[in-house]
Design an enzyme around this catalytic site. Structure first.
Site, PDB file in Angstrom:
ATOM      1  N   GLU A 100       0.832  -1.196   0.000  1.00  0.00           N
ATOM      2  CA  GLU A 100       0.000   0.000   0.000  1.00  0.00           C
ATOM      3  C   GLU A 100       0.868   1.247   0.000  1.00  0.00           C
ATOM      4  O   GLU A 100       1.965   1.255   0.560  1.00  0.00           O
ATOM      5  CB  GLU A 100      -0.922  -0.013   1.232  1.00  0.00           C
ATOM      6  CG  GLU A 100      -1.930  -1.150   1.128  1.00  0.00           C
ATOM      7  CD  GLU A 100      -2.819  -1.325   2.352  1.00  0.00           C
ATOM      8  OE1 GLU A 100      -3.929  -1.819   2.184  1.00  0.00           O
ATOM      9  OE2 GLU A 100      -2.404  -0.971   3.465  1.00  0.00           O
TER      10      GLU A 100
ATOM     11  N   CYS B 219       3.562   8.603   0.818  1.00  0.00           N
ATOM     12  CA  CYS B 219       4.081   7.681   1.823  1.00  0.00           C
ATOM     13  C   CYS B 219       4.183   6.323   1.138  1.00  0.00           C
ATOM     14  O   CYS B 219       3.175   5.753   0.738  1.00  0.00           O
ATOM     15  CB  CYS B 219       3.114   7.659   3.004  1.00  0.00           C
ATOM     16  SG  CYS B 219       3.554   6.443   4.253  1.00  0.00           S
TER      17      CYS B 219
ATOM     18  N   CYS C 213       6.755  -6.873   6.856  1.00  0.00           N
ATOM     19  CA  CYS C 213       7.880  -6.261   7.571  1.00  0.00           C
ATOM     20  C   CYS C 213       8.562  -7.319   8.421  1.00  0.00           C
ATOM     21  O   CYS C 213       7.913  -8.215   8.953  1.00  0.00           O
ATOM     22  CB  CYS C 213       7.389  -5.120   8.465  1.00  0.00           C
ATOM     23  SG  CYS C 213       8.738  -4.117   9.163  1.00  0.00           S
TER      24      CYS C 213
ATOM     25  N   CYS D 225       7.218  -4.489  15.714  1.00  0.00           N
ATOM     26  CA  CYS D 225       6.641  -3.462  16.583  1.00  0.00           C
ATOM     27  C   CYS D 225       5.218  -3.874  16.955  1.00  0.00           C
ATOM     28  O   CYS D 225       4.392  -4.151  16.087  1.00  0.00           O
ATOM     29  CB  CYS D 225       6.618  -2.112  15.870  1.00  0.00           C
ATOM     30  SG  CYS D 225       8.246  -1.605  15.304  1.00  0.00           S
TER      31      CYS D 225
ATOM     32  N   CYS E 232       1.991  -1.970  15.500  1.00  0.00           N
ATOM     33  CA  CYS E 232       1.900  -1.706  14.062  1.00  0.00           C
ATOM     34  C   CYS E 232       1.218  -2.856  13.327  1.00  0.00           C
ATOM     35  O   CYS E 232       1.579  -4.018  13.506  1.00  0.00           O
ATOM     36  CB  CYS E 232       3.298  -1.477  13.492  1.00  0.00           C
ATOM     37  SG  CYS E 232       3.289  -1.175  11.712  1.00  0.00           S
TER      38      CYS E 232
ATOM     39  N   CYS F 175      -0.640   6.016   9.689  1.00  0.00           N
ATOM     40  CA  CYS F 175       0.585   5.335  10.138  1.00  0.00           C
ATOM     41  C   CYS F 175       0.244   4.052  10.867  1.00  0.00           C
ATOM     42  O   CYS F 175      -0.574   4.045  11.787  1.00  0.00           O
ATOM     43  CB  CYS F 175       1.339   6.183  11.158  1.00  0.00           C
ATOM     44  SG  CYS F 175       2.236   7.532  10.488  1.00  0.00           S
TER      45      CYS F 175
END
Ligand code: SAH
Length: 346
Positions: free
Chosen positions: A94, A107, A114, A118, A121, A339
């Protein structure tokens, strides 16, 4: 047959020139094709109208253009646009266009999923599937630039590597993409308008300094106390704050450029005076500015945005110590574009 075809954008300009020579054609054709591939972001060989039909067919026989496809586009009530981007192998990432009164910021993602973990997230819940290629990063920027021109009558002004993935875990490709984005043979954007955001990989921050990169560095800090940071960003165990600090000091000594710290304040996690004191102290190691980011809930409420009082306390303490602090309101929350919310819900 198709499997044997090479991704033409993996070739340098010189390699393209050499390819044409090997075909008994002029090296100059390589320059023309290179321009089509990057500056003009052509999706197919048929777009390359200044080449003969035979040349286009010859390219078709040897190569593919692994262009991304914007699979779905969503627009938020605040103007934010989110693209779900399909890659040549069917995977999805995305990217987001964030408009303000004067700017259009892209962005972009650097990895599918990933590798970091975290806990706050959404992207971390998808494990890392693969790195993006330079052209796949470049294409995201081109797509958003087009959307900015279409919806806001202006070109893209800024790029942040704050989409899916950890850019410094895909360093080589991110650098190649930025080289193309900033080159006159690509989009010709100034590196000053580009920010790479990292969770903090000390070795790679030093490498960036050694490579004399010209873009900006942001670090997602979220806590300046090791025990707290490890609890919310478990890789902090491997890359503790002392190592991060050393790398940031190295960066500043070499580049003389300020660092931005991204920071979310959560209820019961980092909202106490001891958290603030540690952060203020950390901010004094290297010239910096602070972006306090609003938390975008991703699940059951394990993490919650801290009270306004706690936020005010952070801001007052930072400002008293002459540290520049911005508070970033979330954008595009209604379409899961904010975010930490990028997780291919569809
Ligand atoms: N891996 C890179 C870039 C991607 S994350 C990095 O860590 O910097 C982009 C930013 O969003 C980071 O500052 C990250 O800490 C923050 N973020 C992640 N999840 C979030 C959430 N749920 N709410 C608000 N910010 C979040």
């Amino acid at each position: 047959m198709a499997e044997n075809k090479k991704d033409i954008r993996a070739l340098t300009k010189d390699q393209l020139r050499a390819f044409f020579q090997s075909q008994g054609d002029k090296a100059f054709r390589g320059n023309q094709v290179y321009e089509w591939l990057w500056q003009k972001a052509a999706h197919s060989f048929d777009d390359m109208t200044n080449l003969s039909k035979e040349t286009r067919q010859m390219l078709e026989d040897h190569f593919v253009i692994n262009h991304i496809k914007v699979d779905a586009m969503q627009r938020s009530s605040d103007g934010t646009v989110k693209n779900a981007v399909k890659l040549h192998d069917g995977l999805i990432v995305e990217s987001v266009l964030i408009p303000t009164a004067t700017r259009s910021t892209a962005c972009v993602s650097s990895q599918v999923g990933c590798s970091l973990d975290c806990r706050f997230c959404a992207t971390a819940r998808l494990k890392r599937m693969r790195n993006l290629n330079p052209d796949e990063i470049y294409d995201q920027v081109v797509a958003i630039d087009n959307e900015s021109r279409l919806y806001f009558n202006r070109p893209l002004s800024n790029i942040v590597f704050m989409g899916m993935g950890e850019p410094l875990m895909n360093y080589k490709n991110v650098i190649k993409a930025i080289d193309k984005i900033t080159s006159d043979e690509g989009l010709g954007m100034s590196p000053k308008r580009i920010t790479v955001s990292t969770s903090g990989v000390p070795k790679m921050i030093k490498k960036m300094a050694d490579d004399e990169v010209k873009f900006n560095l942001a670090v997602s800090l979220h806590s300046a106390i090791d025990e707290v940071r490890t609890q919310i960003m478990p890789f902090n165990e491997t890359f503790p704050l002392a190592d991060l600090r050393e790398a940031l000091e190295y960066w500043y000594a070499k580049t003389k450029r300020k660092i931005s710290y991204e920071y979310v304040v959560w209820k019961g996690i980092n909202d106490q005076q001891k958290d603030i004191d540690a952060f203020v102290k950390f901010c004094k190691y290297v010239p910096c500015k602070v972006n306090i980011i609003e938390y975008n809930p991703i699940d059951d409420g394990e993490f919650q945005q801290a009270s306004n009082e706690a936020l005010e306390n952070y801001i007052t303490n930072l400002e008293q110590n002459r540290i520049v602090v911005n508070v970033r309101r979330s954008r595009g929350k209604d379409i899961d574009a904010a975010c930490g919310q990028l997780a291919n819900k569809s």
